[in-house]
Scaffold this active site. Structure first.
Site, mmCIF file in Angstrom:
data_model
loop_
_atom_site.group_PDB
_atom_site.id
_atom_site.type_symbol
_atom_site.label_atom_id
_atom_site.label_comp_id
_atom_site.label_asym_id
_atom_site.label_seq_id
_atom_site.Cartn_x
_atom_site.Cartn_y
_atom_site.Cartn_z
ATOM 1 N N ASN A 16 0.874 -1.171 0.000
ATOM 2 C CA ASN A 16 0.000 0.000 0.000
ATOM 3 C C ASN A 16 0.913 1.223 0.000
ATOM 4 O O ASN A 16 1.518 1.567 1.006
ATOM 5 C CB ASN A 16 -0.888 -0.028 1.254
ATOM 6 C CG ASN A 16 -1.853 1.141 1.283
ATOM 7 O OD1 ASN A 16 -1.805 2.039 0.438
ATOM 8 N ND2 ASN A 16 -2.738 1.147 2.262
ATOM 9 N N ARG A 99 -2.648 -2.177 -3.309
ATOM 10 C CA ARG A 99 -3.886 -1.445 -3.051
ATOM 11 C C ARG A 99 -3.870 -0.199 -3.934
ATOM 12 O O ARG A 99 -2.932 0.583 -3.914
ATOM 13 C CB ARG A 99 -3.940 -1.032 -1.586
ATOM 14 C CG ARG A 99 -5.197 -0.254 -1.320
ATOM 15 C CD ARG A 99 -5.210 0.409 0.008
ATOM 16 N NE ARG A 99 -6.464 1.138 0.120
ATOM 17 C CZ ARG A 99 -6.624 2.171 0.930
ATOM 18 N NH1 ARG A 99 -5.630 2.596 1.672
ATOM 19 N NH2 ARG A 99 -7.784 2.779 0.983
ATOM 20 N N HIS A 188 -13.440 2.235 0.277
ATOM 21 C CA HIS A 188 -13.423 1.184 1.310
ATOM 22 C C HIS A 188 -13.973 -0.148 0.777
ATOM 23 O O HIS A 188 -14.381 -1.013 1.553
ATOM 24 C CB HIS A 188 -14.315 1.566 2.523
ATOM 25 C CG HIS A 188 -13.720 2.584 3.440
ATOM 26 N ND1 HIS A 188 -14.519 3.437 4.164
ATOM 27 C CD2 HIS A 188 -12.443 2.879 3.762
ATOM 28 C CE1 HIS A 188 -13.754 4.226 4.906
ATOM 29 N NE2 HIS A 188 -12.488 3.907 4.667
ATOM 30 N N LEU A 217 -16.453 1.902 10.192
ATOM 31 C CA LEU A 217 -16.340 3.138 10.967
ATOM 32 C C LEU A 217 -14.923 3.262 11.523
ATOM 33 O O LEU A 217 -14.596 2.687 12.561
ATOM 34 C CB LEU A 217 -17.362 3.141 12.112
ATOM 35 C CG LEU A 217 -18.816 2.780 11.759
ATOM 36 C CD1 LEU A 217 -19.693 2.775 13.003
ATOM 37 C CD2 LEU A 217 -19.380 3.733 10.711
ATOM 38 N N ARG A 249 -13.726 14.481 8.675
ATOM 39 C CA ARG A 249 -14.483 14.865 7.475
ATOM 40 C C ARG A 249 -15.949 15.112 7.828
ATOM 41 O O ARG A 249 -16.517 14.423 8.680
ATOM 42 C CB ARG A 249 -14.414 13.768 6.417
ATOM 43 C CG ARG A 249 -13.053 13.584 5.811
ATOM 44 C CD ARG A 249 -13.133 12.711 4.561
ATOM 45 N NE ARG A 249 -11.836 12.186 4.215
ATOM 46 C CZ ARG A 249 -11.536 10.886 4.154
ATOM 47 N NH1 ARG A 249 -12.460 9.967 4.389
ATOM 48 N NH2 ARG A 249 -10.319 10.499 3.829
ATOM 49 N N GLU A 392 -7.970 -5.826 5.158
ATOM 50 C CA GLU A 392 -7.876 -5.531 3.726
ATOM 51 C C GLU A 392 -6.664 -6.220 3.099
ATOM 52 O O GLU A 392 -6.716 -6.656 1.948
ATOM 53 C CB GLU A 392 -7.792 -4.011 3.519
ATOM 54 C CG GLU A 392 -9.129 -3.329 3.750
ATOM 55 C CD GLU A 392 -9.018 -1.871 4.114
ATOM 56 O OE1 GLU A 392 -8.559 -1.580 5.248
ATOM 57 O OE2 GLU A 392 -9.381 -1.019 3.296
HETATM 58 P P1 ADP Z 1 -8.281 4.619 9.808
HETATM 59 O O1 ADP Z 1 -9.491 5.030 9.031
HETATM 60 O O2 ADP Z 1 -7.261 5.703 9.941
HETATM 61 O O3 ADP Z 1 -7.728 3.273 9.423
HETATM 62 P P2 ADP Z 1 -9.102 3.237 12.217
HETATM 63 O O4 ADP Z 1 -9.929 2.215 11.532
HETATM 64 O O5 ADP Z 1 -7.835 2.807 12.858
HETATM 65 O O6 ADP Z 1 -8.833 4.490 11.301
HETATM 66 O O7 ADP Z 1 -10.051 3.894 13.342
HETATM 67 C C1 ADP Z 1 -9.634 4.942 14.147
HETATM 68 C C2 ADP Z 1 -10.736 5.215 15.171
HETATM 69 O O8 ADP Z 1 -10.963 4.032 15.944
HETATM 70 C C3 ADP Z 1 -10.419 6.328 16.164
HETATM 71 O O9 ADP Z 1 -11.518 7.201 16.293
HETATM 72 C C4 ADP Z 1 -10.203 5.589 17.459
HETATM 73 O O10 ADP Z 1 -10.629 6.346 18.548
HETATM 74 C C5 ADP Z 1 -11.096 4.402 17.305
HETATM 75 N N1 ADP Z 1 -10.640 3.328 18.205
HETATM 76 C C6 ADP Z 1 -9.508 2.607 18.111
HETATM 77 N N2 ADP Z 1 -9.403 1.752 19.173
HETATM 78 C C7 ADP Z 1 -10.499 1.948 19.940
HETATM 79 C C8 ADP Z 1 -10.990 1.399 21.165
HETATM 80 N N3 ADP Z 1 -10.320 0.428 21.809
HETATM 81 N N4 ADP Z 1 -12.167 1.860 21.651
HETATM 82 C C9 ADP Z 1 -12.850 2.809 21.002
HETATM 83 N N5 ADP Z 1 -12.448 3.374 19.843
HETATM 84 C C10 ADP Z 1 -11.297 2.961 19.315
#
Ligand code: ADP
Length: 424
Positions: A16, A99, A188, A217, A249, A392
């Site tokens: 990636n 990717r 996604h 999410l 966003r 992914e």
């Molecule tokens: P990206 O889109 O950058 O790949 P991620 O899928 O890693 O992002 O998601 C990031 C989000 O996940 C952040 O808002 C973070 O707070 C939330 N997050 C990560 N671990 C936890 C957790 N243990 N409990 C609650 N939220 C979490």
């Protein structure tokens, strides 16, 4: 090459490539087993960094990394390192998966890379000016270094190419679609495809009789309606800015707001920066884009944090309602991404008001399940709610294995195992 269980296997390198970074992982197929992964950062800066992990083993290299070619050379050094390496020789890499963010309206599934594919990715730079150029650099350098190794492009947009015109057309003059290709593309896709396939496996369902909604999410967030294994609508649009409220966003806003603010002195560039980087959970709360920070602030009674979290959940719910209406029948709701997988409180917030569409979450189970894979709905719920960690990289490795080596017959034969996104 033979795997630890005596079965014939292939090692797939998943790449990636970003503008100043390169993420990679080596996956053993058909075992679906990661041998380790790494990240090269700050390519082109004064001091670059490579970090590679494999179980307990960790390798760190700090040095200037001038360009992507040098980054690849460093990756090969790390992969074949005597003590901390992942492979004994680089010749063990049998296939490579890239990717790629945008495949325009040309690619509805992953494809083996040749000159035509390279030209198409180049053509779609105008649709993804930040992402396709580094993806293309990665492909060019990898093809130069790994001559003769089959390479596959896996597009973020491909899974959504099955959307019907009613879902991908915007209500604007048709000439914008015809002249500038302005339409919903969705992103996604690899994640939605992976988690929907996995959720069907968990629930012993087959795509042919399953309708589901998958919620990815993370910092970026999107939600997809899937009927019979095919995406029929998704919340991200022409760009990843549309749809859900995300970390930074805005998601959906009235387009007239932009003209209104331009009239008040904001430039297009400033507005795009605000809508992409300073809005969403961060903009609404003024505190953070990180769900964990907001949850802890909300617990202390912070009203702005509470409102940001409620707005986030409300928007997800609104989309679930809209997609449930268009799917006619809904069988499963899937949660993934950093927030979807780990944020049990947010899952609860979203599902608290969805009983009217047949979604009955088991709130105790949802909390207990935390970040683990599994079902979190009541046994009597018409819609099964499932948490699935996304992967992914694994989906990309599966695609490479399918395209370059014919896939895994044994896996495919097992009744409950489904692969979404390939024509039967
Ligand atoms: P990206 O889109 O950058 O790949 P991620 O899928 O890693 O992002 O998601 C990031 C989000 O996940 C952040 O808002 C973070 O707070 C939330 N997050 C990560 N671990 C936890 C957790 N243990 N409990 C609650 N939220 C979490």
């Amino acid at each position: 090459m033979v795997g630890p269980d005596g079965r014939e296997c292939k090692l797939i390198l998943v790449l990636n490539c970003g503008s100043s970074s390169l993420k990679y992982e080596v996956v053993r197929m058909p075992h679906r087993q990661s041998l380790g992964k790494g990240l090269v950062e700050r390519i082109g800066e004064e001091q670059g960094l490579l970090e590679q992990k494999s179980g307990e083993k960790k390798l760190v290299i700090e040095q200037k990394i001038s360009d992507h070619k040098q980054a690849f050379e460093l990756v090969i050094r790390a992969l074949t390192d005597n003590d901390e390496g992942l492979v004994s020789s680089i010749d063990q890499i049998a296939g490579i998966g890239h990717r790629v963010v945008h495949g325009g309206d040309k690619y509805a599934s992953s494809v083996t890379i040749d000159e035509d594919v390279v030209a198409a990715i180049e053509e779609f730079i105008e649709l993804a000016p930040l992402h396709n150029p580094p993806n293309l650099t990665g492909i060019r350098v990898a093809r130069e270094i790994f001559k003769g190794v089959p390479q596959v492009a896996v597009f973020d947009t491909a899974f959504h190419q099955t959307m019907p015109p009613q879902a991908y057309l915007y209500g604007i003059p048709r000439k914008f679609y015809e002249d500038f290709k302005i339409r919903r593309y969705g992103f996604h896709g690899t994640s939605h495809r992976f988690v929907s396939g996995r959720a069907m496996n968990i629930c012993h369902r087959h795509p042919s009789n399953t309708n589901l909604i998958s919620c990815h999410l993370g910092n970026g967030a999107s939600i997809t309606a899937i009927a019979h294994g095919k995406s029929i609508d998704t919340s991200m649009g022409f760009t990843p800015l549309e749809g859900l409220i995300m970390g930074t966003r805005s998601g959906d806003i009235d387009p007239a707001i932009i003209a209104y603010l331009i009239d008040r002195g904001y430039s297009t560039k400033e507005l795009m920066n605000i809508l992409n980087k300073k809005s969403g959970l961060l903009g609404l709360s003024g505190i953070s884009n990180d769900l964990r920070d907001l949850e802890s602030e909300a617990e202390k009674g912070n009203q702005l944090a509470k409102e940001a979290l409620n707005s986030y959940a409300y928007r997800v719910r609104k989309y679930i309602g809209a997609y449930a209406a268009n799917l006619v029948k809904l069988d499963m709701l899937v949660f993934t991404g950093g927030i979807g997988q780990n944020g049990w409180k947010m899952r609860e917030r979203i599902c608290r008001r969805l009983e009217n569409v047949g979604i009955f979450m088991d709130f105790r189970l949802n909390k207990e399940k935390g970040s683990r894979e599994g079902i979190v709905s009541e046994a009597y719920s018409p819609v099964t709610v499932v948490v699935v960690p996304t992967n992914e990289e694994l989906q990309i490795a599966i695609d490479v294995y399918e395209l370059a080596f014919g896939g895994d017959e044994e896996f495919r034969r097992r009744e409950s195992d489904v692969i979404v996104g390939f024509e039967e």
